[in-house]
Design a protein around this motif. Structure first.
Motif, PDB file in Angstrom:
ATOM      1  N   UNK A   1       0.841  -1.196   0.000  1.00  0.00           N
ATOM      2  CA  UNK A   1       0.000   0.000   0.000  1.00  0.00           C
ATOM      3  C   UNK A   1       0.877   1.248   0.000  1.00  0.00           C
ATOM      4  N   UNK A   2       0.351   2.307  -0.605  1.00  0.00           N
ATOM      5  CA  UNK A   2       1.080   3.576  -0.610  1.00  0.00           C
ATOM      6  C   UNK A   2       0.989   4.211   0.771  1.00  0.00           C
ATOM      7  N   UNK A   3       1.722   5.297   0.963  1.00  0.00           N
ATOM      8  CA  UNK A   3       1.685   5.997   2.247  1.00  0.00           C
ATOM      9  C   UNK A   3       0.309   6.599   2.513  1.00  0.00           C
ATOM     10  N   UNK A   4      -0.487   6.764   1.459  1.00  0.00           N
ATOM     11  CA  UNK A   4      -1.850   7.280   1.594  1.00  0.00           C
ATOM     12  C   UNK A   4      -2.866   6.163   1.735  1.00  0.00           C
TER      13      UNK A   4
ATOM     14  N   UNK B   1      -2.915   2.252  -7.189  1.00  0.00           N
ATOM     15  CA  UNK B   1      -1.747   2.622  -7.988  1.00  0.00           C
ATOM     16  C   UNK B   1      -1.281   1.369  -8.720  1.00  0.00           C
ATOM     17  N   UNK B   2      -0.848   1.533  -9.966  1.00  0.00           N
ATOM     18  CA  UNK B   2      -0.346   0.382 -10.716  1.00  0.00           C
ATOM     19  C   UNK B   2       1.091   0.634 -11.180  1.00  0.00           C
ATOM     20  N   UNK B   3       1.931  -0.392 -10.994  1.00  0.00           N
ATOM     21  CA  UNK B   3       3.324  -0.332 -11.445  1.00  0.00           C
ATOM     22  C   UNK B   3       3.495  -1.370 -12.546  1.00  0.00           C
ATOM     23  N   UNK B   4       3.835  -0.900 -13.732  1.00  0.00           N
ATOM     24  CA  UNK B   4       3.967  -1.784 -14.886  1.00  0.00           C
ATOM     25  C   UNK B   4       5.442  -2.103 -15.124  1.00  0.00           C
ATOM     26  N   UNK B   5       5.788  -3.372 -14.969  1.00  0.00           N
ATOM     27  CA  UNK B   5       7.165  -3.831 -15.131  1.00  0.00           C
ATOM     28  C   UNK B   5       7.399  -4.266 -16.574  1.00  0.00           C
ATOM     29  N   UNK B   6       8.305  -3.571 -17.269  1.00  0.00           N
ATOM     30  CA  UNK B   6       8.578  -3.868 -18.671  1.00  0.00           C
ATOM     31  C   UNK B   6       9.767  -4.803 -18.870  1.00  0.00           C
ATOM     32  N   UNK B   7      10.264  -5.373 -17.787  1.00  0.00           N
ATOM     33  CA  UNK B   7      11.375  -6.324 -17.900  1.00  0.00           C
ATOM     34  C   UNK B   7      11.040  -7.411 -18.917  1.00  0.00           C
ATOM     35  N   UNK B   8      11.956  -7.665 -19.846  1.00  0.00           N
ATOM     36  CA  UNK B   8      11.759  -8.722 -20.830  1.00  0.00           C
ATOM     37  C   UNK B   8      10.857  -8.356 -21.988  1.00  0.00           C
TER      38      UNK B   8
ATOM     39  N   UNK C   1       9.598   5.775  -6.483  1.00  0.00           N
ATOM     40  CA  UNK C   1       8.475   5.096  -5.848  1.00  0.00           C
ATOM     41  C   UNK C   1       8.542   5.176  -4.326  1.00  0.00           C
ATOM     42  N   UNK C   2       9.752   5.276  -3.774  1.00  0.00           N
ATOM     43  CA  UNK C   2       9.890   5.378  -2.325  1.00  0.00           C
ATOM     44  C   UNK C   2       9.356   6.712  -1.793  1.00  0.00           C
ATOM     45  N   UNK C   3       9.060   7.634  -2.691  1.00  0.00           N
ATOM     46  CA  UNK C   3       8.454   8.895  -2.261  1.00  0.00           C
ATOM     47  C   UNK C   3       6.980   8.719  -1.923  1.00  0.00           C
ATOM     48  N   UNK C   4       6.373   7.675  -2.473  1.00  0.00           N
ATOM     49  CA  UNK C   4       4.938   7.472  -2.244  1.00  0.00           C
ATOM     50  C   UNK C   4       4.628   6.185  -1.489  1.00  0.00           C
ATOM     51  N   UNK C   5       5.630   5.343  -1.243  1.00  0.00           N
ATOM     52  CA  UNK C   5       5.407   4.089  -0.535  1.00  0.00           C
ATOM     53  C   UNK C   5       6.646   3.695   0.249  1.00  0.00           C
TER      54      UNK C   5
END
Length: 333
Positions: A97-100, A153-160, A229-233
């Motif tokens: 979860x985010x800080x909010x 919030x969604x984090x899209x990982x483009x690895x690969x 991302x560590x600014x929001x979570x």
């Protein structure tokens, strides 16, 4: 003259009080007690045009009733190995979860192969995660933080990521259509991380398929995005693929077990599957649920994917001399 959001909400509420009984019952699962916030989401999706927002919401409820979406959390994807196959090839999970207090969903765009199960299993899984988020995750977060939490919030990982991923464009457009029409304004921000050099070519194809309001929420972060991302979570809520300094194979981190939010062994997926199994035993018919029996109709065709075909072909030709794995058969007809 600008539209007054509060007046628009009041007008839409009056209109929704007039819908039939089955729609009202389904609407309860949609708003989960957060009526004003839900009306506002649909209004924002239609620029506060009350008439258009009303039609969108009525169409959404009709879709839910006709496809028995309110019962989808009673329908496990089974046998269990099919569910594991879905989890291994449609990479998504809740990392924290985010800080909010907003739930953080991670999506492995680059490494999702979508080739180990039937398309209906993937669509069913996608909708089940949406419904579990809306009916369980968000209400629980709201209770914990003492205020309405209705987005994530969604984090899209483009690895690969490879250009061959464009072969999934038709399927991804189906999911996007479902979300745009039935789960609007559920995501406050999309953070894209671990971007390879082919991303720009893929983005040229995908970007036109997204609604403008969605495109404005997209942010491409440098590297694995950890510092931003560590600014929001907190660090504990970072997805496993953001906790390293470089872009490595997210699939290789499967050995992390419960730390890999994509894994079917992760707490989120264990709780989700357990919840669905428990719900399936409540007020359900005695006959077994047949695998592959769940089909969802679309309110609108994914016609934009047809228009993307020429762009995809152009991008393939541009890179075909340097990237051998882009020689795939295009099936976007």
């Amino acid at each position: 003259m600008g539209v007054n959001p509060q007046d628009a909400i009041k007008k839409l509420k009056v209109l929704m009080d007039q819908v039939d009984h089955s729609s009202k019952k389904s609407f309860q699962n949609v708003h989960q007690g957060f009526l004003i916030e839900t009306l506002d989401r649909f209004l924002r999706a239609r620029d506060y045009d009350v008439g258009k927002a009303h039609k969108m919401l009525v169409d959404c409820l009709k879709w839910r009733v006709e496809n028995q979406i309110d019962k989808i959390l009673r329908k496990p994807i089974f046998p269990a190995d099919v569910y594991r196959s879905v989890r291994d090839s449609q990479l998504v999970g809740l990392s924290g979860y985010s800080k909010e207090g907003l739930p953080i969903f991670a999506i492995g765009v680059g490494l999702s192969t979508l080739d180990k199960a039937h398309v209906h299993d993937y669509v069913q899984s996608h909708i089940q995660i949406n419904e579990y988020r809306d009916r369980v995750i968000l209400p629980s977060a709201s209770k914990k933080y003492g205020r309405p939490i209705t987005t994530c919030v969604k984090i899209l990982d483009m690895t690969g990521l490879k250009l061959s991923a464009l072969g999934h464009i038709k399927f991804l457009t189906i999911l996007s259509t479902i979300d745009d029409l039935n789960y609007p304004e559920r995501t406050t921000a999309y953070y894209i991380v671990n971007v390879p050099y082919v991303f720009s070519s893929c983005w040229k194809v995908v970007k036109p398929l997204l609604h403008e309001r969605t495109r404005k929420k997209v942010q491409v972060l440098p590297g694995c995005g950890r510092d931003e991302l560590l600014k929001i979570m907190d660090y504990t809520s970072l997805p496993h693929f953001c906790k390293r300094g470089s872009s490595l194979s997210s699939r290789s981190s499967a050995h992390q077990g419960g730390n890999n939010c994509y894994s079917s062994d992760h707490l989120f997926h264990q709780q989700l599957y357990s919840y669905i199994k428990q719900q399936s035993m409540i007020n359900e018919p005695t006959e077994p649920i047949r695998k592959g029996s769940f089909h969802v109709t679309l309110q609108a065709s994914a016609s934009k994917s047809k228009g993307a075909a020429k762009t995809i072909e152009s991008e393939f030709r541009k890179y075909e001399n340097g990237i051998s794995d882009t020689l795939i058969e295009l099936e976007i007809m």
